[in-house]
Design a protein around this motif. Structure first.
Motif, PDB file in Angstrom:
ATOM      1  N   ILE A  58       0.878  -1.163   0.000  1.00  0.00           N
ATOM      2  CA  ILE A  58       0.000   0.000   0.000  1.00  0.00           C
ATOM      3  C   ILE A  58       0.916   1.213   0.000  1.00  0.00           C
ATOM      4  CG2 ILE A  58      -1.734   1.341   1.237  1.00  0.00           C
ATOM      5  CD1 ILE A  58      -2.678  -1.262   2.550  1.00  0.00           C
ATOM      6  N   SER A  59       0.650   2.145  -0.912  1.00  0.00           N
ATOM      7  CA  SER A  59       1.465   3.356  -0.992  1.00  0.00           C
ATOM      8  C   SER A  59       0.611   4.520  -1.464  1.00  0.00           C
ATOM      9  CB  SER A  59       2.637   3.155  -1.947  1.00  0.00           C
ATOM     10  OG  SER A  59       3.418   4.336  -2.040  1.00  0.00           O
TER      11      SER A  59
ATOM     12  N   CYS B 148      -7.067   4.358   5.910  1.00  0.00           N
ATOM     13  CA  CYS B 148      -8.470   4.295   5.489  1.00  0.00           C
ATOM     14  C   CYS B 148      -8.913   2.839   5.367  1.00  0.00           C
ATOM     15  CB  CYS B 148      -8.652   4.985   4.144  1.00  0.00           C
ATOM     16  SG  CYS B 148      -8.322   6.747   4.195  1.00  0.00           S
ATOM     17  N   VAL B 149     -10.027   2.523   5.965  1.00  0.00           N
ATOM     18  CA  VAL B 149     -10.547   1.155   5.951  1.00  0.00           C
ATOM     19  C   VAL B 149     -10.772   0.657   4.525  1.00  0.00           C
ATOM     20  CG1 VAL B 149     -12.491  -0.314   6.639  1.00  0.00           C
ATOM     21  CG2 VAL B 149     -11.569   1.369   8.235  1.00  0.00           C
TER      22      VAL B 149
ATOM     23  N   LEU C 295      -7.504  -0.540   3.034  1.00  0.00           N
ATOM     24  CA  LEU C 295      -7.098  -1.810   3.639  1.00  0.00           C
ATOM     25  C   LEU C 295      -7.934  -2.970   3.098  1.00  0.00           C
ATOM     26  CD1 LEU C 295      -6.616  -0.606   7.308  1.00  0.00           C
ATOM     27  CD2 LEU C 295      -4.810  -1.231   5.685  1.00  0.00           C
ATOM     28  N   GLU C 296      -9.223  -2.752   2.949  1.00  0.00           N
ATOM     29  CA  GLU C 296     -10.087  -3.805   2.409  1.00  0.00           C
ATOM     30  C   GLU C 296      -9.751  -4.093   0.955  1.00  0.00           C
ATOM     31  OE1 GLU C 296     -14.032  -2.403   3.293  1.00  0.00           O
ATOM     32  OE2 GLU C 296     -13.927  -3.196   5.336  1.00  0.00           O
ATOM     33  N   GLU C 297      -9.446  -3.049   0.173  1.00  0.00           N
ATOM     34  CA  GLU C 297      -9.057  -3.255  -1.223  1.00  0.00           C
ATOM     35  C   GLU C 297      -7.768  -4.075  -1.314  1.00  0.00           C
ATOM     36  OE1 GLU C 297      -7.716  -0.706  -5.157  1.00  0.00           O
ATOM     37  OE2 GLU C 297      -8.714   0.348  -3.528  1.00  0.00           O
ATOM     38  N   ALA C 298      -6.867  -3.876  -0.353  1.00  0.00           N
ATOM     39  CA  ALA C 298      -5.612  -4.630  -0.325  1.00  0.00           C
ATOM     40  C   ALA C 298      -5.820  -6.064   0.152  1.00  0.00           C
ATOM     41  CB  ALA C 298      -4.596  -3.918   0.565  1.00  0.00           C
ATOM     42  N   GLY C 299      -6.989  -6.358   0.707  1.00  0.00           N
ATOM     43  CA  GLY C 299      -7.280  -7.717   1.164  1.00  0.00           C
ATOM     44  C   GLY C 299      -6.781  -7.990   2.567  1.00  0.00           C
TER      45      GLY C 299
END
Length: 72
Positions: free
Chosen positions: A29-30, A54-55, A58-62
């Motif tokens: 994440i960057s 941001c939640v 984080l959710e997009e990153a799994g």
């Protein structure tokens, strides 16, 4: 081990190389689109561009599928 690395500089390169050499699964994440694109291309790993506090990012990153989150 599944690891997310939150990185904002090239200082993370050593850690990324070391973890990949040990066959860990890595996602990044960057906030820096240019850095994220370079790391994704060079190491063939998924990168999410955004703010790791941001939640949604984080959710997009799994995040639910990872064992460890490292911030650098």
């Amino acid at each position: 081990m599944n690891i997310i690395i939150v990185c904002e500089s090239k200082n993370s390169l050593f850690l990324i190389r070391m973890l990949l050499a040990k066959e860990h699964t890595i996602s990044l994440i960057s906030k820096d689109r240019e850095l994220g694109g370079m790391l994704a291309a060079e190491y063939e790993i998924p990168v999410v561009i955004g703010d790791a506090s941001c939640v949604d990012v984080l959710e997009e990153a799994g995040i639910a599928n990872f064992d460890l989150v490292l911030t650098l």
